[in-house]
Each structure stands twice: as C-alpha cells, then as structure tokens.
Design an enzyme around this catalytic site. Sequence first.
Site, PDB file in Angstrom:
ATOM      1  N   PHE A 101       0.506  -1.249  -0.711  1.00  0.00           N
ATOM      2  CA  PHE A 101      -0.051   0.340   0.029  1.00  0.00           C
ATOM      3  C   PHE A 101       0.789   1.664   0.194  1.00  0.00           C
ATOM      4  CE2 PHE A 101       0.807  -0.320   4.497  1.00  0.00           C
ATOM      5  CZ  PHE A 101       1.265   0.686   5.058  1.00  0.00           C
ATOM      6  N   CYS A 102       0.038   2.192  -0.497  1.00  0.00           N
ATOM      7  CA  CYS A 102       1.196   3.905  -0.325  1.00  0.00           C
ATOM      8  C   CYS A 102      -0.154   5.041  -0.094  1.00  0.00           C
ATOM      9  CB  CYS A 102       1.982   4.073  -1.429  1.00  0.00           C
ATOM     10  SG  CYS A 102       1.158   3.741  -3.385  1.00  0.00           S
ATOM     11  N   ASN A 103       0.031   5.946  -0.714  1.00  0.00           N
ATOM     12  CA  ASN A 103      -0.973   6.978  -0.065  1.00  0.00           C
ATOM     13  C   ASN A 103      -2.280   6.654  -0.739  1.00  0.00           C
ATOM     14  OD1 ASN A 103       0.428   8.314   1.834  1.00  0.00           O
ATOM     15  ND2 ASN A 103       1.874   9.033   0.202  1.00  0.00           N
TER      16      ASN A 103
END
Length: 199
Positions: A151-153
């Site tokens: 995951f990221c932002n």
Amino acid sequence: MRTALMTLCMVALASPALAENEVGITPEVMSVTVETDAGPVEIMRNQDTSATVGAFWQQTSRPCPDFCIQPMVPAPGVTPVGELEVLEFLESGEALLVDGRIRPQYEEGTIPGAISMPYTEAADRLGELGCEVDFDGWICEGDDIATVVLFCNGPWCGQSPTAARRMIEAGFPAENIHYYRGGMQNWNMLGLTVAPGTS
C-alpha cells in the site's frame, strides 16, 4: 400517551446497554489487536462521530503525472484487497503488510504492523521476503516466499504499484502480492488507527 411512554421506557431498560464504543469496524468487530515492533496496537475506528480527515487527505485533485489514478490491479496476477482483508491479514499474520512509501511518510504515520519497504528499494530487498539471491537476480520459489500486502498513499499514489511491478520483474511471484489501493487515504477516511512507523 402515558402508557406508550412507560412501554418505551421498559423496552429501553430491557434492551442491552449500548456499547461504550459505537463506531465499529463491522457490526461484530470493534477492534483488531496487532503485534508491532513497538508492542501490541489496537486498531479501531475513531469514536468521535464528528471527526474529519486532515487537509492532506481531503485533497481531491493532484497533478497527473505524478498523481494519476491507479488501476485496481497494478500488474497481472496481483490481488486487490480492502480494509477488512488488510485487517484479517494483520490479525492472522498470514501476510506481511508493506508500506511502499518513502521512509519519512512511513515514519510520520502508517498502518500499525506495517514494515517500511520504499518502492525504490522493493526489488532489491526480496531476500527479506524469502527469495534467494542469484547471479542473474532473484530466485523466488518454494513455501518460504512471503505473501505481501502493498500500500501507499491512496488511489492516486503510484509508489506501491511501481513496487509491485518491479518486484515481479525481479522474479517475485505476482500471486503472492496483494494490493491495498485505498492506502493511507482510505484508512484515514475511515478513522482507522494510524501509528508512527518504527525503524
């Protein structure tokens, strides 16, 4: 009127008391406790029903490129997941939650239990996921290969999709990668617990 009021009071008294917390993850699950390097952390939703997300997470329009909307499946064979699946993986320990953002973003706040593996480093750190180094790159075979959730932002962040593609190109099996596209934006929007990342 008086009889109706008395009946209403009796029903209220006979009903089970409202739980101390009313904002659940699901009707049956109020929280999930996960082990982190800093000790156990209880993940739950913010109980303040008037809470809002911070300004960074409210921003709807970011310039593309660099902040283009990402596909649900960043590469063939990768499985998309949502918050409930992320929580199941954290609780069961069946997958490694990987924060693909740059380290300062991770340290500022991440999903409890996540490790930092910036997208720029992911393909070079496959040894941490059970792969063996080879003269031509990596050998990623056998039962010791980790299942990961990247995951990221958020849906506009290309860091974890880039990590997934680079990992696959380096030899990591796509079927061992799950992608939480909602990332930190959706996690924050739902009022779920965020903790500073640890080194």
